[in-house]
Design a protein around this motif. Structure first.
Motif, PDB file in Angstrom:
ATOM      1  N   ASN A   6      54.218   6.574  29.708  1.00  0.00           N
ATOM      2  CA  ASN A   6      52.904   6.916  30.233  1.00  0.00           C
ATOM      3  C   ASN A   6      53.057   8.060  31.238  1.00  0.00           C
ATOM      4  N   PHE A   7      52.416   9.189  30.937  1.00  0.00           N
ATOM      5  CA  PHE A   7      52.571  10.398  31.742  1.00  0.00           C
ATOM      6  C   PHE A   7      51.211  10.836  32.285  1.00  0.00           C
ATOM      7  N   THR A   8      51.202  11.240  33.537  1.00  0.00           N
ATOM      8  CA  THR A   8      49.991  11.789  34.141  1.00  0.00           C
ATOM      9  C   THR A   8      50.225  13.262  34.446  1.00  0.00           C
ATOM     10  N   VAL A   9      49.361  14.105  33.898  1.00  0.00           N
ATOM     11  CA  VAL A   9      49.489  15.550  34.059  1.00  0.00           C
ATOM     12  C   VAL A   9      48.368  16.047  34.955  1.00  0.00           C
ATOM     13  N   LYS A  10      48.736  16.727  36.028  1.00  0.00           N
ATOM     14  CA  LYS A  10      47.760  17.362  36.906  1.00  0.00           C
ATOM     15  C   LYS A  10      47.897  18.872  36.792  1.00  0.00           C
ATOM     16  N   LEU A  11      46.773  19.562  36.653  1.00  0.00           N
ATOM     17  CA  LEU A  11      46.776  21.005  36.466  1.00  0.00           C
ATOM     18  C   LEU A  11      46.520  21.742  37.768  1.00  0.00           C
ATOM     19  N   LYS A  12      47.046  22.941  37.859  1.00  0.00           N
ATOM     20  CA  LYS A  12      46.680  23.829  38.951  1.00  0.00           C
ATOM     21  C   LYS A  12      45.214  24.218  38.782  1.00  0.00           C
ATOM     22  N   LYS A  13      44.528  24.381  39.865  1.00  0.00           N
ATOM     23  CA  LYS A  13      43.101  24.690  39.795  1.00  0.00           C
ATOM     24  C   LYS A  13      42.875  26.184  39.528  1.00  0.00           C
ATOM     25  N   ASP A  14      41.833  26.452  38.757  1.00  0.00           N
ATOM     26  CA  ASP A  14      41.351  27.822  38.528  1.00  0.00           C
ATOM     27  C   ASP A  14      42.340  28.709  37.774  1.00  0.00           C
TER      28      ASP A  14
END
Length: 551
Positions: free
Chosen positions: A100-108
């Motif tokens: 189970n992986f959680t990916v957070k993106l850089k904004k904009d």
């Protein structure tokens, strides 16, 4: 990178991850620091005909892939010097269980059309690529994600039959969930401890909303999020790129414009570099490598470096051509004088392959192929006799004629003919696009050259995409359930040493079946005009186009 807990932060993937992804670098190709390079101006580089429109999920060859690598951005990127994975669009990729992986993106982070890259752009793109009826070549890369099987269906009477394949059970991967604009989760069917390392491959690129309005037309002028954008593509002539002013990443390009000039002959590209009519060629013809002639032709503007590339010979699937079974392949392999060909054609710039995995990746093991990759005419002839002899008349070895393959394929055929007493003919196909289309459509008979440039720095990448059942680049339709089971076991291992050992056991199964014929591990030789500087080659064997600058 194996571990029961992984925290992947903006500074980069964990130290354990870098160890697993460790890739041989070095070489004498280092020039000046690109961070201080001159900016502006235009360059031209050697290109070749992409097989398909430039859709990230449907490109599995280098002609299109080299362009996509310049115009796309993914969750991670690979270090130019070492191929170590580093964060790009991703702010973090976290897991506690390797499933189970959680990916957070850089904004904009922006696409070329000015829209912001959101979590849905990844999830929608991955679902599109994985969905069987869309027939994307990169679909196989999503197999580890939960729900992949439900997106596939099998045509009951084959592609040519009157019946149509039923609709798959689902249209989206159950293992992908959008949490918010900057967050999504990935759940894999089993543990996949090197998943983050894979996510820098082009098939995992996001697609803007515009893609889904007309996916077929999109590939002629794709919109991506990389340092350069595609301005025009004149088929069979050139692909023009320009610097993306609002690029959000750190690998900003130096020149304003890059033109991929499409050549039908690598010798012509090399001549143009000598005459300063072309700025970079990523292929030096065999004639210029003899006695290091290219070093005299291009003094102080050439480089050579071992890279994550292997050259092999694949035989047509048995359903297409039944004359090249495993025992026949073993005889042919022992009939090839690898060292002699490398010395005569490549001036000693290749290393004879003793297995199916490149030495530049962690987990490489020497001499997996054993006696069957050693030149021994007597044993080769005895092996052929024991296999019942060759029933197909003459052996054929096909290659794409728009690159420097004629000399070595002819030398290989001569070696086979002399050792086995069976006629062997090297056969050129007009260009790479036509060549690969014939292979994909299962219309290519006999033997044909196959080269593999790693997608990401892992032993797994030299095995699963090429030899897994139904894999995107399994050109010979190799199928061994024991091999597939070993791949799954290796992917689930929780430490690098165990995983590598299991992948090595999978490679040993390839040796028993002689899935393909390994030839040599590659060294990239490049040349450039006297107008440019900061020319480097990545461990993938590709010029770092964004780093090149004018003098």
């Amino acid at each position: 990178m194996r571990g029961t807990t992984r925290t992947v932060a903006v500074a980069g993937i964990s130290a354990a991850a870098l160890l697993l992804a460790g890739c041989g670098g070095g070489g004498d190709d280092e020039t000046t620091d690109t961070s201080a390079a001159k900016t502006g101006g235009s360059i031209s580089v050697r290109g070749c005909n992409p097989e398909n429109p430039l859709v990230a999920g449907n490109t599995s060859e280098t002609c299109g892939g080299n362009v996509l690598d310049v115009i796309t951005a993914k969750l991670i990127k690979y270090n130019v010097e070492t191929a170590a994975p580093e964060m790009d669009i991703a702010e973090s990729i976290d897991t506690t269980d390797n499933q189970n992986f959680t990916v957070k993106l850089k904004k904009d982070y922006k696409f070329h059309d000015g829209t912001v890259v959101k979590a849905k752009n990844f999830v929608d793109a991955w679902n599109y690529t994985a969905y069987g009826p869309n027939a994307q070549l990169g679909s196989y890369f999503f197999e580890p994600i939960e729900g992949y099987a439900d997106l596939q269906s099998e045509d009951p009477d084959g592609e040519e039959g009157p019946q149509k394949a039923p609709e798959p059970k689902a249209k989206t991967l159950s293992g992908l969930k959008v949490v918010d604009d900057n967050t999504f989760t990935i759940k894999t069917t089993g543990k996949v401890s090197n998943l983050p390392v894979r996510l820098g491959y082009s098939a995992f690129a996001p697609q803007p909303d515009a893609f889904f309005a007309d996916p077929k037309a999109f590939g002629d002028k794709p919109i991506a999020a990389g340092p350069y954008k595609l301005d025009s593509w004149t088929k069979n002539a050139e692909i023009k790129l320009s610097k993306f002013a609002d690029y959000s990443g750190s690998d900003k390009g130096n020149v304003d414009n890059i033109t991929f000039k499409i050549y039908q002959d690598s010798g012509a590209a090399y001549a143009d570099v000598q005459a300063n009519q072309l700025d970079v060629t990523d292929e030096v013809p065999a004639s210029a490598q003899i006695d290091d002639k290219y070093k005299q032709d291009l003094p102080d503007r050439n480089l050579q470096k071992p890279v994550g590339v292997i050259q092999t010979i694949t035989t047509a699937p048995a359903a297409v051509d039944p004359n090249y079974g495993p025992e026949i392949r073993k005889a042919i392999s022992m009939a090839i004088d690898r060292e002699g060909i490398i010395k005569a054609i490549f001036n000693g710039t290749r290393e004879p392959a003793t297995g199916w995995v490149s030495p530049v990746v962690d987990g490489y093991k020497a001499d997996v192929c054993g006696e069957f990759c050693k030149f021994d005419p007597a044993k080769a002839k005895a092996q052929l006799a024991a296999a019942g002899g060759f029933k197909g008349g003459k052996i054929t070895l096909s290659y794409n004629a728009d690159a420097s393959h004629k000399e070595w394929t002819e030398a290989t055929c001569n070696s086979i003919k002399n050792a086995l007493g069976v006629d062997c003919v090297a056969t050129g196909v007009v260009d790479f696009s036509t060549f690969r289309t014939q292979i994909h459509d299962r219309k290519m008979k006999g033997m044909f050259r196959t080269g593999w440039q790693m997608d990401y720095p892992s032993i797994e990448n030299f095995l699963a995409p090429l030899y897994g059942k139904g894999a995107s680049s399994n050109d010979g339709d190799y199928n061994n359930p024991a091999f597939d089971a070993k791949l799954a076991e290796a992917a689930a291992a929780t430490d690098g040493a165990t995983s590598n050992k299991l992948y090595q056991e999978a490679e040993a199964i390839l040796a028993k079946d002689m899935a393909t014929i390994p030839l040599w591990y590659s060294t990239t030789t490049m040349g450039w005009s006297d107008k440019v500087t900061n020319v480097k080659v990545t461990p993938f064997g590709v010029p770092h186009y964004a780093g090149i600058s004018l003098k």
